[in-house]
Design a protein around this motif. Structure first.
Motif, short mmCIF file in Angstrom:
data_model
loop_
_atom_site.label_atom_id
_atom_site.label_comp_id
_atom_site.label_asym_id
_atom_site.label_seq_id
_atom_site.Cartn_x
_atom_site.Cartn_y
_atom_site.Cartn_z
N VAL A 76 21.17 -26.21 -23.84
CA VAL A 76 21.19 -25.88 -25.11
C VAL A 76 22.44 -26.09 -25.96
O VAL A 76 23.41 -24.64 -25.10
CB VAL A 76 20.39 -24.69 -24.95
N GLU A 77 23.17 -26.48 -26.81
CA GLU A 77 23.86 -26.97 -26.93
C GLU A 77 24.13 -25.80 -28.75
O GLU A 77 23.30 -25.33 -28.85
CB GLU A 77 24.25 -28.11 -27.81
N LYS A 78 25.29 -25.34 -28.61
CA LYS A 78 25.89 -23.78 -29.18
C LYS A 78 25.28 -24.03 -30.82
O LYS A 78 25.10 -23.19 -31.25
CB LYS A 78 27.18 -24.10 -29.30
N ARG A 79 25.44 -25.54 -31.45
CA ARG A 79 24.94 -25.77 -32.86
C ARG A 79 23.04 -25.63 -32.43
O ARG A 79 22.94 -25.20 -33.84
CB ARG A 79 24.84 -27.72 -33.20
N THR A 80 22.85 -25.46 -32.03
CA THR A 80 20.96 -25.77 -32.32
C THR A 80 21.35 -24.43 -31.93
O THR A 80 19.67 -23.95 -32.48
CB THR A 80 20.56 -26.28 -30.59
N VAL A 81 21.86 -23.31 -30.47
CA VAL A 81 21.63 -21.90 -31.59
C VAL A 81 21.59 -21.36 -32.71
O VAL A 81 21.45 -20.59 -33.03
CB VAL A 81 22.35 -21.12 -30.22
N THR A 82 22.85 -21.87 -33.28
CA THR A 82 23.30 -21.62 -34.58
C THR A 82 22.48 -21.99 -35.03
O THR A 82 21.90 -21.04 -36.60
CB THR A 82 24.57 -22.41 -34.11
N SER A 95 16.12 -11.74 -34.01
CA SER A 95 16.16 -11.79 -32.62
C SER A 95 14.52 -12.65 -32.10
O SER A 95 14.90 -12.45 -30.90
CB SER A 95 15.28 -10.76 -32.31
N PHE A 96 14.34 -13.22 -32.42
CA PHE A 96 13.60 -14.79 -31.83
C PHE A 96 14.17 -15.74 -31.89
O PHE A 96 13.77 -16.79 -31.63
CB PHE A 96 12.37 -15.13 -32.55
N ALA A 97 15.60 -15.96 -32.19
CA ALA A 97 16.61 -17.08 -32.42
C ALA A 97 16.12 -17.67 -30.45
O ALA A 97 16.27 -18.88 -30.34
CB ALA A 97 17.73 -17.07 -32.43
#
Length: 168
Positions: A76-82, A95-97
C-alpha cells in the motif's frame, strides 16, 4: 530354521532366530536417491501459497492489523494511506484509516464495521499470501463462516485493551 507340519499337510517355516530391537537398528537405511537437478531447481523455485482468514470480535482491530501488515510489506502506497487518513478524519473515524485498506466498501467505511469478506494479496520473495478479512459482528456471521471455510489457516485477533474482552 525349523520345519513344522501344519494340520493341512503343508510345511510352514519357522525361524528360531529372533531379531531384537537392537539388531533392527543396525540394519542400514535404504540408500538415498538423488533428486534430478531439473526437479530440484523446480522445487526450489516454487512459491508457497497460503490463504489466511483473520477472525475476531467486532472492533478487535482485524482490518486495521491487516492494513498495517500490507503497509509494512509495501503493498500500500504512502499516499494511499494519507488519503485514507484524511477521508476517515472527515467522517470522524480517524482511527479507521488503516482498516480502510481492507474495507473498501463505502457502507463498511461509514459504519466502521466489516460486513463482507475483504480479500487482499501479499507477495513476498518466496510466498503468496491471500488475506481474508472476516467480519466480527454477530449480524455478519454467515460471511465470517464463508471466509473461514475457504482458508488454509486462521489468525484470531483479540483486543488487549483493559475491559475490552469483558465488555464482550
Amino acid at each position: 530354521k525349523k520345519e513344522k507340519r501344519n494340520g493341512g499337510g503343508g510345511l510352514s517355516v519357522i525361524s528360531n532366530a529372533k531379531q531384537s530391537p537392537r539388531d533392527r537398528s543396525k540394519t542400514p537405511p535404504p540408500p538415498k536417491r538423488e533428486i534430478p537437478s531439473g526437479i530440484k531447481k523446480m522445487i526450489e523455485n516454487q512459491r508457497s501459497k497460503l490463504s489466511m482468514v483473520v477472525l475476531g470480535h467486532v472492533d478487535a482491530g482485524k482490518s486495521t492489523l491487516m492494513g498495517q501488515v500490507l503497509v509494512q510489506l509495501g503493498h500500500v502506497e504512502k499516499r494511499t494511506v494519507t488519503k485514507y487518513q484524511k477521508q476517515a478524519a472527515e467522517l470522524g473515524k480517524a482511527s479507521f484509516a488503516l482498516a480502510w485498506v481492507m474495507d473498501e466498501d463505502d457502507s463498511e467505511r461509514e459504519r466502521g464495521v466489516t460486513m463482507e469478506i475483504g480479500t487482499k494479496y501479499a507477495v513476498t520473495e518466496k510466498h503468496d499470501l491471500t488475506i481474508l478479512d472476516a467480519p466480527g459482528h454477530a449480524d455478519f456471521i454467515p460471511a465470517m463462516i464463508t471466509g473461514a471455510a475457504s482458508a488454509d489457516v486462521g489468525l484470531l485477533v483479540v483486543a488487549a485493551t483493559t475491559g475490552e474482552f469483558e465488555a464482550g
